[in-house]
Design a protein around this motif. Structure first.
Motif, PDB file in Angstrom:
ATOM      1  N   PRO A   1       0.796  -1.225   0.000  1.00  0.00           N
ATOM      2  CA  PRO A   1       0.000   0.000   0.000  1.00  0.00           C
ATOM      3  C   PRO A   1       0.830   1.277   0.000  1.00  0.00           C
ATOM      4  CG  PRO A   1      -0.190  -1.161   2.101  1.00  0.00           C
ATOM      5  CD  PRO A   1       0.558  -2.055   1.170  1.00  0.00           C
ATOM      6  N   MET A   2       2.077   1.205   0.384  1.00  0.00           N
ATOM      7  CA  MET A   2       2.896   2.415   0.370  1.00  0.00           C
ATOM      8  C   MET A   2       3.239   2.841  -1.057  1.00  0.00           C
ATOM      9  SD  MET A   2       2.719   3.321   3.362  1.00  0.00           S
ATOM     10  CE  MET A   2       3.637   4.817   3.134  1.00  0.00           C
ATOM     11  N   ASN A   3       3.082   1.924  -2.032  1.00  0.00           N
ATOM     12  CA  ASN A   3       3.272   2.309  -3.430  1.00  0.00           C
ATOM     13  C   ASN A   3       2.282   3.391  -3.836  1.00  0.00           C
ATOM     14  OD1 ASN A   3       5.411   0.576  -3.881  1.00  0.00           O
ATOM     15  ND2 ASN A   3       4.111  -1.076  -4.632  1.00  0.00           N
ATOM     16  N   VAL A   4       1.081   3.358  -3.261  1.00  0.00           N
ATOM     17  CA  VAL A   4       0.075   4.380  -3.553  1.00  0.00           C
ATOM     18  C   VAL A   4       0.583   5.741  -3.106  1.00  0.00           C
ATOM     19  CG1 VAL A   4      -2.272   5.151  -3.074  1.00  0.00           C
ATOM     20  CG2 VAL A   4      -1.796   2.716  -3.360  1.00  0.00           C
ATOM     21  N   ALA A   5       1.125   5.824  -1.892  1.00  0.00           N
ATOM     22  CA  ALA A   5       1.657   7.089  -1.381  1.00  0.00           C
ATOM     23  C   ALA A   5       2.835   7.554  -2.220  1.00  0.00           C
ATOM     24  CB  ALA A   5       2.065   6.939   0.080  1.00  0.00           C
ATOM     25  N   TYR A   6       3.730   6.621  -2.582  1.00  0.00           N
ATOM     26  CA  TYR A   6       4.886   6.977  -3.397  1.00  0.00           C
ATOM     27  C   TYR A   6       4.448   7.523  -4.751  1.00  0.00           C
ATOM     28  CZ  TYR A   6       9.148   6.643  -6.115  1.00  0.00           C
ATOM     29  OH  TYR A   6      10.197   6.935  -6.935  1.00  0.00           O
ATOM     30  N   LEU A   7       3.460   6.876  -5.354  1.00  0.00           N
ATOM     31  CA  LEU A   7       2.948   7.332  -6.645  1.00  0.00           C
ATOM     32  C   LEU A   7       2.396   8.745  -6.537  1.00  0.00           C
ATOM     33  CD1 LEU A   7       2.186   6.752  -9.600  1.00  0.00           C
ATOM     34  CD2 LEU A   7       0.036   5.819  -8.739  1.00  0.00           C
ATOM     35  N   CYS A   8       1.670   9.028  -5.451  1.00  0.00           N
ATOM     36  CA  CYS A   8       1.113  10.366  -5.265  1.00  0.00           C
ATOM     37  C   CYS A   8       2.201  11.414  -5.114  1.00  0.00           C
ATOM     38  CB  CYS A   8       0.205  10.396  -4.037  1.00  0.00           C
ATOM     39  SG  CYS A   8      -1.318   9.509  -4.300  1.00  0.00           S
ATOM     40  N   VAL A   9       3.239  11.092  -4.378  1.00  0.00           N
ATOM     41  CA  VAL A   9       4.329  12.047  -4.173  1.00  0.00           C
ATOM     42  C   VAL A   9       5.049  12.306  -5.485  1.00  0.00           C
ATOM     43  CG1 VAL A   9       6.556  12.393  -3.030  1.00  0.00           C
ATOM     44  CG2 VAL A   9       4.626  11.495  -1.751  1.00  0.00           C
ATOM     45  N   THR A  10       5.269  11.264  -6.270  1.00  0.00           N
ATOM     46  CA  THR A  10       6.008  11.437  -7.520  1.00  0.00           C
ATOM     47  C   THR A  10       5.176  12.092  -8.610  1.00  0.00           C
ATOM     48  OG1 THR A  10       5.452   9.193  -8.215  1.00  0.00           O
ATOM     49  CG2 THR A  10       7.559   9.505  -7.072  1.00  0.00           C
ATOM     50  N   THR A  11       3.847  12.036  -8.500  1.00  0.00           N
ATOM     51  CA  THR A  11       3.016  12.650  -9.539  1.00  0.00           C
ATOM     52  C   THR A  11       2.683  14.110  -9.250  1.00  0.00           C
ATOM     53  OG1 THR A  11       0.999  11.828  -8.513  1.00  0.00           O
ATOM     54  CG2 THR A  11       1.957  10.497 -10.278  1.00  0.00           C
TER      55      THR A  11
ATOM     56  N   THR B   1       4.725  26.336  -8.078  1.00  0.00           N
ATOM     57  CA  THR B   1       5.285  26.986  -6.893  1.00  0.00           C
ATOM     58  C   THR B   1       4.270  27.810  -6.117  1.00  0.00           C
ATOM     59  OG1 THR B   1       5.992  28.852  -8.260  1.00  0.00           O
ATOM     60  CG2 THR B   1       7.613  27.088  -7.870  1.00  0.00           C
ATOM     61  N   ASP B   2       3.088  28.043  -6.682  1.00  0.00           N
ATOM     62  CA  ASP B   2       2.129  28.864  -5.951  1.00  0.00           C
ATOM     63  C   ASP B   2       1.571  28.089  -4.762  1.00  0.00           C
ATOM     64  OD1 ASP B   2      -0.849  27.931  -6.884  1.00  0.00           O
ATOM     65  OD2 ASP B   2       0.623  27.724  -8.512  1.00  0.00           O
ATOM     66  N   ARG B   3       1.145  28.810  -3.755  1.00  0.00           N
ATOM     67  CA  ARG B   3       0.697  28.227  -2.489  1.00  0.00           C
ATOM     68  C   ARG B   3      -0.532  27.321  -2.674  1.00  0.00           C
ATOM     69  NH1 ARG B   3       2.016  29.582   2.541  1.00  0.00           N
ATOM     70  NH2 ARG B   3       0.571  29.146   4.230  1.00  0.00           N
ATOM     71  N   GLU B   4      -1.482  27.760  -3.506  1.00  0.00           N
ATOM     72  CA  GLU B   4      -2.699  26.969  -3.714  1.00  0.00           C
ATOM     73  C   GLU B   4      -2.376  25.621  -4.366  1.00  0.00           C
ATOM     74  OE1 GLU B   4      -6.782  27.276  -6.267  1.00  0.00           O
ATOM     75  OE2 GLU B   4      -6.044  29.106  -5.339  1.00  0.00           O
ATOM     76  N   ALA B   5      -1.489  25.639  -5.338  1.00  0.00           N
ATOM     77  CA  ALA B   5      -1.097  24.391  -5.997  1.00  0.00           C
ATOM     78  C   ALA B   5      -0.385  23.462  -5.021  1.00  0.00           C
ATOM     79  CB  ALA B   5      -0.192  24.686  -7.195  1.00  0.00           C
ATOM     80  N   ALA B   6       0.449  24.016  -4.174  1.00  0.00           N
ATOM     81  CA  ALA B   6       1.156  23.205  -3.176  1.00  0.00           C
ATOM     82  C   ALA B   6       0.165  22.583  -2.194  1.00  0.00           C
ATOM     83  CB  ALA B   6       2.184  24.044  -2.437  1.00  0.00           C
ATOM     84  N   GLN B   7      -0.858  23.344  -1.799  1.00  0.00           N
ATOM     85  CA  GLN B   7      -1.876  22.810  -0.895  1.00  0.00           C
ATOM     86  C   GLN B   7      -2.671  21.691  -1.568  1.00  0.00           C
ATOM     87  OE1 GLN B   7      -3.976  26.384   0.268  1.00  0.00           O
ATOM     88  NE2 GLN B   7      -2.803  26.539   2.182  1.00  0.00           N
ATOM     89  N   GLN B   8      -2.979  21.854  -2.844  1.00  0.00           N
ATOM     90  CA  GLN B   8      -3.680  20.805  -3.577  1.00  0.00           C
ATOM     91  C   GLN B   8      -2.836  19.535  -3.656  1.00  0.00           C
ATOM     92  OE1 GLN B   8      -4.571  22.629  -7.333  1.00  0.00           O
ATOM     93  NE2 GLN B   8      -6.462  23.588  -6.593  1.00  0.00           N
ATOM     94  N   ASP B   9      -1.541  19.703  -3.909  1.00  0.00           N
ATOM     95  CA  ASP B   9      -0.640  18.555  -3.961  1.00  0.00           C
ATOM     96  C   ASP B   9      -0.575  17.856  -2.606  1.00  0.00           C
ATOM     97  OD1 ASP B   9      -0.147  19.050  -6.602  1.00  0.00           O
ATOM     98  OD2 ASP B   9       1.854  19.910  -6.291  1.00  0.00           O
TER      99      ASP B   9
ATOM    100  N   VAL C   1      -1.603  13.983  -1.620  1.00  0.00           N
ATOM    101  CA  VAL C   1      -0.717  13.070  -0.900  1.00  0.00           C
ATOM    102  C   VAL C   1      -1.410  12.557   0.357  1.00  0.00           C
ATOM    103  CG1 VAL C   1       1.444  12.912   0.406  1.00  0.00           C
ATOM    104  CG2 VAL C   1       1.404  14.043  -1.822  1.00  0.00           C
ATOM    105  N   LYS C   2      -2.067  13.457   1.097  1.00  0.00           N
ATOM    106  CA  LYS C   2      -2.768  13.050   2.324  1.00  0.00           C
ATOM    107  C   LYS C   2      -3.842  12.009   2.007  1.00  0.00           C
ATOM    108  CE  LYS C   2      -5.806  14.785   5.933  1.00  0.00           C
ATOM    109  NZ  LYS C   2      -6.630  15.891   6.384  1.00  0.00           N
TER     110      LYS C   2
END
Length: 159
Positions: A4-14, A20-28, A32-33
């Motif tokens: 199941p950690m592959n799911v988290a890894y995939l999210c982080v890598t995608t 760089t904007d704050r809203e995009a970072a929050q969406q990312d 991940v969460k």
């Protein structure tokens, strides 16, 4: 999902490192969460299934009060968690006696409650209903549902 950690890894890598904007970072971060929550749910379900197979199915059937059992699962869950989510319990009777595998039903109730609380938004509610279906020769139904907006349809995790 084998790991199941592959799911988290995939999210982080995608998630896009070019944004760089704050809203995009929050969406990312929200993506991940959500992926980590889904991976955790898969792992919890696997552990519960293992417990059910190794311990629960070896227990003998017995008469037990399912209303009291579900109440105790709720109380235990609320003592372990401090989430801002309300859990409501309703039953057709104070005492609903059934004959079955008590440990298996307890594990199933714990799993369903954990999942419902996970997908319920902060300040949301979870409703658990245990009722006797008198029209169906006394069958007992247990329903667990989220109140308020719950989770968006694409995020529903099926058990």
């Amino acid at each position: 999902v084998r790991n199941p950690m592959n799911v988290a890894y995939l999210c982080v890598t995608t998630t896009s490192s070019e944004r760089t904007d704050r809203e995009a970072a929050q969406q990312d971060m929200m993506l991940v969460k959500n992926c980590i929550m889904e991976a955790n749910e898969v792992l919890e379900n696997a552990l519960l299934l293992q417990e059910l197979v190794t311990r629960g199915l070896n227990d003998a059937d017995e008469p037990f009060n399912i209303a009291r059992l579900v109440r105790s699962v709720i109380v235990k869950y609320q003592e372990e968690r401090t989430a801002n989510k309300r859990i409501m319990f309703k039953a057709t009777d104070a005492d609903i006696w059934v004959f079955g595998n008590k440990k298996s039903i307890e594990i199933i109730a714990q799993n369903l409650l954990r999942h419902a609380v996970t997908v319920t938004p902060e300040q949301g509610s979870v409703e658990i209903i245990v009722l006797v279906q008198r029209s169906r020769r006394g069958n007992v139904d247990m329903t667990i549902k989220t109140i308020d907006e719950g989770v968006a349809p694409p995020m529903v995790i099926h058990n």
